[in-house]
Design a protein around this motif. Structure first.
Motif, PDB file in Angstrom:
ATOM      1  N   LEU A  66       0.483  -1.634   0.436  1.00  0.00           N
ATOM      2  CA  LEU A  66       0.411   0.015  -0.014  1.00  0.00           C
ATOM      3  C   LEU A  66       0.686   0.975   0.238  1.00  0.00           C
ATOM      4  O   LEU A  66       0.569   1.798  -0.619  1.00  0.00           O
ATOM      5  CB  LEU A  66      -0.710  -0.082   1.425  1.00  0.00           C
ATOM      6  CG  LEU A  66      -1.687   0.698   1.859  1.00  0.00           C
ATOM      7  CD1 LEU A  66      -3.069   0.867   0.438  1.00  0.00           C
ATOM      8  CD2 LEU A  66      -2.282   1.438   2.693  1.00  0.00           C
ATOM      9  N   ARG A  67       2.263   1.536   1.143  1.00  0.00           N
ATOM     10  CA  ARG A  67       2.872   2.887   0.344  1.00  0.00           C
ATOM     11  C   ARG A  67       3.079   2.979  -0.147  1.00  0.00           C
ATOM     12  O   ARG A  67       3.126   4.198  -0.806  1.00  0.00           O
ATOM     13  CB  ARG A  67       4.091   2.139   2.157  1.00  0.00           C
ATOM     14  CG  ARG A  67       4.824   3.371   2.819  1.00  0.00           C
ATOM     15  CD  ARG A  67       5.872   2.888   2.906  1.00  0.00           C
ATOM     16  NE  ARG A  67       5.351   2.912   4.300  1.00  0.00           N
ATOM     17  CZ  ARG A  67       5.534   3.333   4.946  1.00  0.00           C
ATOM     18  NH1 ARG A  67       5.875   4.748   4.578  1.00  0.00           N
ATOM     19  NH2 ARG A  67       4.673   3.756   6.256  1.00  0.00           N
ATOM     20  N   ARG A  68       3.744   2.071  -1.112  1.00  0.00           N
ATOM     21  CA  ARG A  68       4.355   2.528  -2.723  1.00  0.00           C
ATOM     22  C   ARG A  68       2.711   2.759  -3.798  1.00  0.00           C
ATOM     23  O   ARG A  68       3.625   3.343  -4.601  1.00  0.00           O
ATOM     24  CB  ARG A  68       4.704   1.239  -2.918  1.00  0.00           C
ATOM     25  CG  ARG A  68       6.027   0.808  -2.079  1.00  0.00           C
ATOM     26  CD  ARG A  68       7.440  -0.247  -3.273  1.00  0.00           C
ATOM     27  NE  ARG A  68       8.442   0.368  -4.250  1.00  0.00           N
ATOM     28  CZ  ARG A  68       9.192   0.172  -5.048  1.00  0.00           C
ATOM     29  NH1 ARG A  68       8.844  -1.709  -4.682  1.00  0.00           N
ATOM     30  NH2 ARG A  68       8.852   0.164  -5.918  1.00  0.00           N
ATOM     31  N   LEU A  69       1.411   2.067  -3.207  1.00  0.00           N
ATOM     32  CA  LEU A  69       0.798   2.612  -3.902  1.00  0.00           C
ATOM     33  C   LEU A  69       0.301   3.981  -4.358  1.00  0.00           C
ATOM     34  O   LEU A  69      -0.289   4.322  -5.294  1.00  0.00           O
ATOM     35  CB  LEU A  69      -0.167   1.545  -4.104  1.00  0.00           C
ATOM     36  CG  LEU A  69      -0.177   0.021  -4.410  1.00  0.00           C
ATOM     37  CD1 LEU A  69      -1.971  -0.623  -4.019  1.00  0.00           C
ATOM     38  CD2 LEU A  69       0.031   0.152  -5.851  1.00  0.00           C
ATOM     39  N   LEU A  70       0.434   4.173  -2.838  1.00  0.00           N
ATOM     40  CA  LEU A  70       0.371   5.487  -2.148  1.00  0.00           C
ATOM     41  C   LEU A  70       0.932   6.351  -2.791  1.00  0.00           C
ATOM     42  O   LEU A  70       0.438   8.400  -2.955  1.00  0.00           O
ATOM     43  CB  LEU A  70      -0.347   5.219  -0.776  1.00  0.00           C
ATOM     44  CG  LEU A  70      -1.875   5.312  -0.792  1.00  0.00           C
ATOM     45  CD1 LEU A  70      -1.698   5.356   0.890  1.00  0.00           C
ATOM     46  CD2 LEU A  70      -3.285   5.923  -0.785  1.00  0.00           C
ATOM     47  N   ALA A  71       2.209   6.590  -2.333  1.00  0.00           N
ATOM     48  CA  ALA A  71       3.341   7.347  -2.578  1.00  0.00           C
ATOM     49  C   ALA A  71       4.474   7.471  -3.288  1.00  0.00           C
ATOM     50  O   ALA A  71       5.297   8.039  -3.877  1.00  0.00           O
ATOM     51  CB  ALA A  71       4.461   7.876  -1.154  1.00  0.00           C
ATOM     52  N   VAL A  87      -5.273   0.239  -8.584  1.00  0.00           N
ATOM     53  CA  VAL A  87      -4.573   1.254  -7.902  1.00  0.00           C
ATOM     54  C   VAL A  87      -5.971   1.970  -6.926  1.00  0.00           C
ATOM     55  O   VAL A  87      -5.903   1.225  -5.467  1.00  0.00           O
ATOM     56  CB  VAL A  87      -4.153   1.775  -8.804  1.00  0.00           C
ATOM     57  CG1 VAL A  87      -3.551   2.359  -7.025  1.00  0.00           C
ATOM     58  CG2 VAL A  87      -2.691   0.989  -9.162  1.00  0.00           C
ATOM     59  N   ALA A  88      -7.077   2.326  -7.219  1.00  0.00           N
ATOM     60  CA  ALA A  88      -7.913   2.790  -6.917  1.00  0.00           C
ATOM     61  C   ALA A  88      -7.954   1.841  -5.723  1.00  0.00           C
ATOM     62  O   ALA A  88      -9.317   2.102  -4.597  1.00  0.00           O
ATOM     63  CB  ALA A  88      -8.766   3.884  -7.845  1.00  0.00           C
ATOM     64  N   GLN A  89      -9.186   0.805  -6.373  1.00  0.00           N
ATOM     65  CA  GLN A  89      -9.502  -0.463  -5.658  1.00  0.00           C
ATOM     66  C   GLN A  89      -8.617  -0.486  -4.765  1.00  0.00           C
ATOM     67  O   GLN A  89      -9.136  -1.355  -3.534  1.00  0.00           O
ATOM     68  CB  GLN A  89     -10.037  -1.400  -6.716  1.00  0.00           C
ATOM     69  CG  GLN A  89     -11.167  -2.546  -6.157  1.00  0.00           C
ATOM     70  CD  GLN A  89     -12.302  -2.831  -6.847  1.00  0.00           C
ATOM     71  OE1 GLN A  89     -12.928  -1.885  -8.194  1.00  0.00           O
ATOM     72  NE2 GLN A  89     -12.466  -4.226  -7.208  1.00  0.00           N
ATOM     73  N   LEU A  90      -7.317  -1.088  -4.890  1.00  0.00           N
ATOM     74  CA  LEU A  90      -6.813  -1.617  -4.172  1.00  0.00           C
ATOM     75  C   LEU A  90      -6.320  -0.952  -2.885  1.00  0.00           C
ATOM     76  O   LEU A  90      -7.068  -1.520  -1.681  1.00  0.00           O
ATOM     77  CB  LEU A  90      -5.248  -1.635  -4.978  1.00  0.00           C
ATOM     78  CG  LEU A  90      -5.243  -3.233  -5.738  1.00  0.00           C
ATOM     79  CD1 LEU A  90      -4.003  -2.649  -6.779  1.00  0.00           C
ATOM     80  CD2 LEU A  90      -5.366  -4.609  -5.188  1.00  0.00           C
ATOM     81  N   ILE A  91      -6.280  -0.047  -2.817  1.00  0.00           N
ATOM     82  CA  ILE A  91      -6.254   1.028  -1.906  1.00  0.00           C
ATOM     83  C   ILE A  91      -7.056   1.554  -0.898  1.00  0.00           C
ATOM     84  O   ILE A  91      -6.841   1.934   0.079  1.00  0.00           O
ATOM     85  CB  ILE A  91      -4.909   2.326  -1.941  1.00  0.00           C
ATOM     86  CG1 ILE A  91      -5.765   3.149  -3.192  1.00  0.00           C
ATOM     87  CG2 ILE A  91      -3.468   2.245  -2.720  1.00  0.00           C
ATOM     88  CD1 ILE A  91      -5.420   4.825  -3.434  1.00  0.00           C
ATOM     89  N   PRO A  95      -6.889  -4.121   3.753  1.00  0.00           N
ATOM     90  CA  PRO A  95      -7.109  -4.010   5.428  1.00  0.00           C
ATOM     91  C   PRO A  95      -6.198  -3.279   6.516  1.00  0.00           C
ATOM     92  O   PRO A  95      -5.479  -2.421   6.187  1.00  0.00           O
ATOM     93  CB  PRO A  95      -6.381  -5.626   5.268  1.00  0.00           C
ATOM     94  CG  PRO A  95      -5.031  -5.841   4.403  1.00  0.00           C
ATOM     95  CD  PRO A  95      -5.993  -5.098   2.540  1.00  0.00           C
ATOM     96  N   SER A  96      -7.144  -3.175   7.707  1.00  0.00           N
ATOM     97  CA  SER A  96      -6.738  -2.196   8.539  1.00  0.00           C
ATOM     98  C   SER A  96      -5.347  -2.255   8.673  1.00  0.00           C
ATOM     99  O   SER A  96      -4.515  -1.093   8.762  1.00  0.00           O
ATOM    100  CB  SER A  96      -7.511  -2.077   9.106  1.00  0.00           C
ATOM    101  OG  SER A  96      -7.291  -3.232   9.976  1.00  0.00           O
ATOM    102  N   ALA A  97      -4.850  -3.393   8.853  1.00  0.00           N
ATOM    103  CA  ALA A  97      -3.270  -3.464   9.133  1.00  0.00           C
ATOM    104  C   ALA A  97      -2.319  -2.918   7.859  1.00  0.00           C
ATOM    105  O   ALA A  97      -1.361  -2.166   8.189  1.00  0.00           O
ATOM    106  CB  ALA A  97      -3.100  -4.647   9.146  1.00  0.00           C
ATOM    107  N   SER A 103      -4.005   7.923   6.658  1.00  0.00           N
ATOM    108  CA  SER A 103      -5.144   8.746   6.681  1.00  0.00           C
ATOM    109  C   SER A 103      -6.748   8.153   5.854  1.00  0.00           C
ATOM    110  O   SER A 103      -6.092   7.871   4.606  1.00  0.00           O
ATOM    111  CB  SER A 103      -5.537   9.618   7.259  1.00  0.00           C
ATOM    112  OG  SER A 103      -5.589  10.558   6.329  1.00  0.00           O
ATOM    113  N   ASP A 104      -7.007   7.351   6.448  1.00  0.00           N
ATOM    114  CA  ASP A 104      -8.490   7.547   5.281  1.00  0.00           C
ATOM    115  C   ASP A 104      -8.955   8.506   4.487  1.00  0.00           C
ATOM    116  O   ASP A 104      -9.180   8.053   3.934  1.00  0.00           O
ATOM    117  CB  ASP A 104      -9.974   7.670   6.337  1.00  0.00           C
ATOM    118  CG  ASP A 104      -9.733   5.791   7.099  1.00  0.00           C
ATOM    119  OD1 ASP A 104      -9.062   4.775   6.820  1.00  0.00           O
ATOM    120  OD2 ASP A 104     -10.910   5.375   7.930  1.00  0.00           O
ATOM    121  N   GLU A 105      -8.642   9.804   4.812  1.00  0.00           N
ATOM    122  CA  GLU A 105      -9.105  10.814   4.109  1.00  0.00           C
ATOM    123  C   GLU A 105      -7.643  10.782   3.489  1.00  0.00           C
ATOM    124  O   GLU A 105      -8.273  10.977   1.951  1.00  0.00           O
ATOM    125  CB  GLU A 105      -8.808  12.257   5.421  1.00  0.00           C
ATOM    126  CG  GLU A 105      -9.725  12.513   5.999  1.00  0.00           C
ATOM    127  CD  GLU A 105      -9.780  11.969   6.974  1.00  0.00           C
ATOM    128  OE1 GLU A 105      -8.397  10.806   7.503  1.00  0.00           O
ATOM    129  OE2 GLU A 105     -11.408  11.327   8.118  1.00  0.00           O
TER     130      GLU A 105
END
Length: 326
Positions: A66-71, A87-91, A95-97, A103-105
């Motif tokens: 997730l970190r790489r998908l986001l940033a 990618v939009a669906q993946l992020i 999962p919460s972990a 942040s969710d925002e």
């Protein structure tokens, strides 16, 4: 261990236009050195090459954390609309972990930005159905607290109509115009919303889905009196045995409208618009007249001629890294 001929699991999105089985077939032909021309021979070879390229690329990024998908833009590489939607669906579904450091925002903003990029791109990727994507973008805009941001919903729904007209033979235009009428009503432009519905009822006085929308949606915009009339008309038209769910939905809408206490806004509608709408509500089934989807859009969508229309995405238009090896 999975069988050798078991289908692979591919990156997916809720806006997907092609099946996982078809993606698997195209990728298997490529992987095993088969003849891509023999896969779905009714489909243009260029389209199959495009599907192959964008799905292989999306499968690659789907394995990233997730970190790489986001940033990490470098990790994502050149973007296609399909990859943006994946990618939009993946992020969003991470999962919460995996979301503990973002942040969710921030995740929601990133996902929405990716979908907006897909919506505004000039070409339509053959793996995506843009109609639901445009409608989701419109719905998100309507939820904004900023009036200017909310008004963007009309642009998204106009794009959905243009896409449906050019890529789906206009089959979704009537439902798309109901969505547009709904947006105008929510934005407070009661006249324009009712003008659209009047035209649709004049075209087909038996359109049960128009009555369903009015029955379930008019209460929240202050037009409950007409919602009740629409519910009653819908109940006259629907076959309660053939479509029990719709029948019950109209009955429930009727009950809720009768129990509602929202202030009526009928006085805010122009008298001429209201008169025409009331006339349309009373039309007999025989009074309808067919009207082409293109004509409906030209008459009812502001600045229709200027509405952006996507062109089919071609293999040669993909970024070089996506074309390599195909």
């Amino acid at each position: 261990m999975a069988k050798a001929d078991a289908p692979l699991r591919h990156a997916t999105t809720r806006y997907q236009r092609v099946s996982d089985a078809f993606i698997d077939e195209v990728q298997r032909a490529h992987r095993e050195g088969g003849d891509l021309y023999k896969v779905a021979p009714w489909l243009a070879h260029d389209v199959k090459r495009t599907i192959l390229a964008v799905t292989l690329d999306a499968d690659r990024v789907a394995k990233l954390p997730l970190r790489r998908l986001l940033a990490d833009e470098d990790a994502l590489g050149p973007m296609s609309d399909f990859k943006r939607a994946v990618v939009a669906q993946l992020i969003t579904n991470a999962p919460s972990a995996a979301r503990s450091w973002a942040s969710d925002e921030a995740i929601e903003a990133r996902a929405m930005a990716l979908l907006e990029e897909a919506g505004r791109s000039p070409a339509a990727c053959p793996t995506l159905d843009y109609g639901p994507l445009f409608r989701d973008l419109a719905e998100a805009a309507l939820l904004s607290e900023d009036d200017e941001a909310r008004s963007v919903s009309v642009d998204w729904l106009s794009r959905a109509l243009a896409y449906g007209l050019h890529f789906d033979q206009g089959e979704s235009v009537v439902s798309g115009l109901i969505d547009l009428a709904s947006a105008y009503l929510q934005l407070g432009d009661l006249d324009r919303g009712l003008v659209i519905l009047t035209r649709l009822l004049a075209r087909d006085p038996t359109d049960i889905w128009a009555y369903r929308f009015m029955a379930t949606g008019f209460g929240v915009v202050g037009l409950g009196r007409y919602g009740l009339r629409a519910a009653a008309r819908g109940l006259e038209l629907v076959d309660d045995e053939a479509d029990e769910e719709l029948h019950d939905e109209l009955l429930m809408a009727q009950f809720e409208l009768r129990a509602g206490h929202e202030r009526g806004r009928e006085a805010e509608v122009s008298p001429a618009v209201l008169e025409a709408f009331e006339t349309a509500l009373a039309l007999t089934p025989e009074a309808g007249h067919d009207e082409a989807p293109e004509a409906l859009c030209e008459a009812l969508v502001p600045d229709w001629a200027a509405t952006p229309v996507k062109v089919p995405l071609r293999f040669k238009d993909l970024p070089g890294p996506l074309r390599q090896g195909i």
